[in-house]
Design an enzyme around this catalytic site. Structure first.
Site, mmCIF file in Angstrom:
data_model
loop_
_atom_site.group_PDB
_atom_site.id
_atom_site.type_symbol
_atom_site.label_atom_id
_atom_site.label_comp_id
_atom_site.label_asym_id
_atom_site.label_seq_id
_atom_site.Cartn_x
_atom_site.Cartn_y
_atom_site.Cartn_z
ATOM 1 N N ASP A 1 0.873 -1.176 0.000
ATOM 2 C CA ASP A 1 0.000 0.000 0.000
ATOM 3 C C ASP A 1 0.910 1.226 0.000
ATOM 4 O O ASP A 1 1.598 1.497 0.990
ATOM 5 C CB ASP A 1 -0.902 -0.010 1.243
ATOM 6 C CG ASP A 1 -1.807 1.220 1.303
ATOM 7 O OD1 ASP A 1 -1.693 2.104 0.427
ATOM 8 O OD2 ASP A 1 -2.613 1.290 2.249
ATOM 9 N N SER B 1 1.190 12.071 -15.925
ATOM 10 C CA SER B 1 0.154 12.001 -16.966
ATOM 11 C C SER B 1 0.230 13.296 -17.772
ATOM 12 O O SER B 1 0.701 14.321 -17.252
ATOM 13 C CB SER B 1 -1.219 11.908 -16.300
ATOM 14 O OG SER B 1 -2.248 12.108 -17.249
ATOM 15 N N TYR C 1 -7.639 14.908 -9.802
ATOM 16 C CA TYR C 1 -6.639 14.083 -10.505
ATOM 17 C C TYR C 1 -5.631 14.986 -11.218
ATOM 18 O O TYR C 1 -4.417 14.772 -11.135
ATOM 19 C CB TYR C 1 -7.353 13.167 -11.500
ATOM 20 C CG TYR C 1 -6.435 12.250 -12.282
ATOM 21 C CD1 TYR C 1 -5.937 11.071 -11.716
ATOM 22 C CD2 TYR C 1 -6.076 12.531 -13.605
ATOM 23 C CE1 TYR C 1 -5.104 10.222 -12.440
ATOM 24 C CE2 TYR C 1 -5.245 11.695 -14.328
ATOM 25 C CZ TYR C 1 -4.763 10.541 -13.744
ATOM 26 O OH TYR C 1 -3.927 9.698 -14.464
ATOM 27 N N THR D 1 -6.448 0.998 -20.312
ATOM 28 C CA THR D 1 -6.444 0.188 -19.092
ATOM 29 C C THR D 1 -7.799 0.386 -18.422
ATOM 30 O O THR D 1 -8.611 1.203 -18.871
ATOM 31 C CB THR D 1 -5.354 0.640 -18.103
ATOM 32 O OG1 THR D 1 -5.735 1.941 -17.605
ATOM 33 C CG2 THR D 1 -3.979 0.736 -18.746
#
Ligand code: NAD
Length: 276
Positions: free
Chosen positions: A62, A141, A154, A189
């Site tokens: 984690d 990203s 995000y 994905t």
């Protein structure tokens, strides 16, 4: 042509390696002779993927838990030797308007996508600095260089990863360590399931991101954008006056791609996995 020979024997840790980009990257690096360890919070899936593809180390990790991360890195070093490359890949992308985002989801996005990357980098630094070598690769990203309605938190998390990684590159200049960011476009994905790609932007295959990571390991750079076309478009947008770039983005569909154009049924399983 890149000579991938130097990847053979490198010890590589990949977070969020149970599926998607992490698994594709692990598979590609293992095929090039790297000794790969996959960690993921989804223990059942990482064990399934790890066993099916014959990885040397795989198990629960984690990235938001210091002890869990440290224990995983210790296990890897005991079994495979000093870590050469850490790929901070684990990340989540719940979609929707910010006003509807529960606080707990806001925190979870920041916890995994930002704190997890900072924690992993810090733990890797403590191991790599005394050895004077090592490479931390953070999967950011193209959302880290843009602003996309439906992805506000995000977007913020990926902007943070880019700023963080660039800062480490300067802070540890001359130590023998490398820090890189990878900026994928929308990639096929589960994370992107049900999302209609904006016009002109072909979604990438996870293997294309894996290939870019392999090249980065051979020849470290500060950042790589994948696909090259999506990266070039994002960079051109960055040079345009804001109002022009925003209008173009809307014309290409990015204003609704992560909101009204989302196929809720196709996305349900993913949203359920990352929200519950
Ligand atoms: P994915 O959902 O297929 O895989 C992500 C993995 O991370 C999952 O297996 C999940 O269980 C794991 N994970 C989640 N929380 C974790 C935690 N706390 N600790 C450890 N593992 C955890 O997603 P993906 O598309 O492969 O995404 C990988 C990375 O690439 C993410 O950082 C994502 O933001 C980034 N990215 C993806 C795309 C895309 O369109 N798919 C585009 C740009 C960037």
């Amino acid at each position: 042509m890149t000579d991938f020979g130097s990847i053979a024997g490198k010890v590589v840790v990949i977070t969020g390696g149970a599926r998607g980009i992490g698994l594709a990257t692990g598979t590609a690096l293992q095929a090039l002779g790297a000794r790969v360890a996959l960690g993921d919070i989804d223990e059942a899936t990482v064990k399934e993927s790890g066993a099916a593809r014959g990885f040397e180390v795989y198990g629960r990790l984690d990235v938001t838990d210091h002890q869990s991360f440290e224990d995983f890195l210790n296990e890897v070093e005991q079994r495979l030797g000093p870590i050469d490359v850490l790929i901070n890949n684990a990340g989540i992308m719940p979609t929707g308007r910010l006003v509807d985002e529960p606080d707990q989801i806001t925190r979870r996005i920041l916890d995994i996508n930002v704190y997890g990357v900072i924690l992993g980098s810090k733990l890797a630094l403590a191991r790599m600095l005394p050895r004077g070598k090592g490479h931390v690769i953070n999967i950011a990203s193209l959302a880290g260089e843009s602003h996309i309605p439906g992805l506000a938190t995000y977007n913020a998390s990926k902007h943070a990863v880019l700023g963080f990684t660039d800062t480490l590159r300067e802070e540890y200049r001359g130590t023998g360590l490398h820090f890189s960011s990878v900026l994928p476009t929308l990639t096929k994905t589960e994370l992107g399931s049900g999302v209609t790609p904006p016009k002109l932007l072909r979604p990438a295959e996870p293997e294309e991101i894996a290939d870019a990571v392999a090249k980065l390991i051979v020849e470290p750079k500060s950042k790589v954008r994948v696909t090259a076309v999506a990266g070039a478009i994002a960079q051109v947008f960055g040079l345009l006056p804001e109002s022009v770039a925003d209008a173009l983005g809307r014309a290409l569909g990015s204003g609704t791609a992560f909101l009204d154009d989302v196929d809720g049924d196709a996305r349900k399983a993913y949203e359920h996995r990352v929200r519950d």
